[in-house]
Design an enzyme around this catalytic site. Structure first.
Site, short mmCIF file in Angstrom:
data_model
loop_
_atom_site.label_atom_id
_atom_site.label_comp_id
_atom_site.label_asym_id
_atom_site.label_seq_id
_atom_site.Cartn_x
_atom_site.Cartn_y
_atom_site.Cartn_z
N CYS A 120 -5.05 -3.11 2.58
CA CYS A 120 -4.98 -3.18 4.09
C CYS A 120 -5.72 -3.55 4.84
O CYS A 120 -6.45 -4.48 4.94
CB CYS A 120 -3.83 -1.98 4.46
N GLU A 180 1.04 -0.99 -0.07
CA GLU A 180 0.09 -0.09 0.01
C GLU A 180 1.10 1.47 0.09
O GLU A 180 1.88 1.28 0.59
CB GLU A 180 -0.94 0.07 1.41
N LYS A 232 -9.37 2.13 -1.60
CA LYS A 232 -9.68 1.67 -0.39
C LYS A 232 -10.89 2.02 0.47
O LYS A 232 -11.36 3.23 0.42
CB LYS A 232 -8.53 2.09 0.64
N VAL A 280 0.36 -2.35 10.54
CA VAL A 280 0.85 -2.03 11.88
C VAL A 280 0.50 -2.82 13.02
O VAL A 280 1.24 -2.90 14.00
CB VAL A 280 0.59 -0.47 12.18
N MET A 281 -0.61 -3.37 12.97
CA MET A 281 -1.45 -4.21 13.85
C MET A 281 -0.62 -5.82 13.63
O MET A 281 -0.33 -6.10 12.47
CB MET A 281 -2.67 -4.30 13.98
C1 ACM Z 1 -3.63 -0.04 7.06
O1 ACM Z 1 -4.96 0.07 6.64
N1 ACM Z 1 -2.86 0.50 6.43
C2 ACM Z 1 -3.22 -0.45 8.65
#
Ligand code: ACM
Length: 259
Positions: free
Chosen positions: A142, A38, A109, A169-170
């Protein structure tokens, strides 16, 4: 079909350097289909709208899509990559697909994560499939993965491979993907980035997961990596779990009052 991902380091706001790096890494790959992260060309952890605006591009006329389109011609590859899209309505966290010198399409997105809500509009194009030589690609970006409706919708539409540029990040996605792939009997290619950006750490662990829920390959947490593997994408079309259960035919939508 040889498919793969590029897991890469990204420098915030340095578009040319990031595109050069992605192309250099892809030159080492013989995959026909490659997924990049991304926002692979811009970085992720923006300070303000001006920064995002300054690195957003038109799709397909902008610098990044043009360069990858040219590269896809020379290399005969299909490339799925995330970038910030500039439009008259505003900015979107988008991805584009180019294949063998042609622009194929884009996805915006839908489920924005945290600070993304300050910069981007939620995607307005819906979920869609793109057909590349008879293989149906289902793009998502993501955090879309966190909503079972995203992967379910794309799978019910008939996706063979979910292409998933990410900036994770999670910690949950790589393990969760096993269940998602099993429940939909579909391939997923997740391409994540590595490194730390203005205090935000990305988890790496890009992954290709199979329709049996098994991890085909998981990358490291912190190294640039390219990976490629031969898969039969049509395996995603067999929704039979056993002789008596077809996971799509056995659905009972009349009891799914979720909308
Ligand atoms: C994300 O959607 N980049 C955590």
């Amino acid at each position: 079909m040889k498919v793969g991902f590029v897991q890469m380091e990204i420098e915030i706001l340095n578009v040319k350097k990031n595109v050069d790096n992605a192309i250099k890494l892809m030159e080492k790959s013989s995959a026909e289909l490659i997924v990049l992260p991304e926002l692979f060309n811009t970085g992720y952890n923006f300070r303000n709208l001006e920064e995002v605006f300054g690195v957003s591009e038109d799709i397909p006329e902008g610098y990044t899509t043009s360069r990858l389109m040219n590269f896809s011609k020379e290399s005969k590859k299909t490339i799925v990559f995330g970038l910030a899209e500039k439009t008259e309505k505003g900015l979107f966290n988008s991805l584009a697909i180019v294949s063998k010198g042609k622009y194929i399409g884009k996805y915006r997105k839908i489920h924005l994560f945290y600070d993304e809500k300050d910069f981007f509009l939620p995607g307005d194009l819906g979920f869609m499939l793109y057909d590349i030589d008879g293989v149906k690609l289902g793009p998502m970006i993501c955090f879309d993965w966190f909503f079972p409706e995203s992967t379910r919708t794309l799978s019910l539409m008939g996706a063979d491979i979910l292409c998933h540029p990410a900036n994770l990040v999670m910690p949950y996605c790589p393990e969760a993907m096993k269940t998602i792939c099993l429940q939909n009997r579909v391939f997923v290619i997740t391409s994540n980035r590595i490194g730390e950006e203005r205090g935000l750490k990305f988890i790496g662990q890009s992954q290709i997961t199979g329709p049996d829920g098994k991890i085909i390959f998981r990358a490291s947490e912190n190294k640039q990596e390219i990976y490629e593997v031969d898969i039969d994408p049509t395996k995603s079309r067999d929704k039979n779990l056993n002789a008596k259960n077809n996971i799509f035919n056995d659905r009972k939508p009349e009891f799914y009052k979720i909308v």
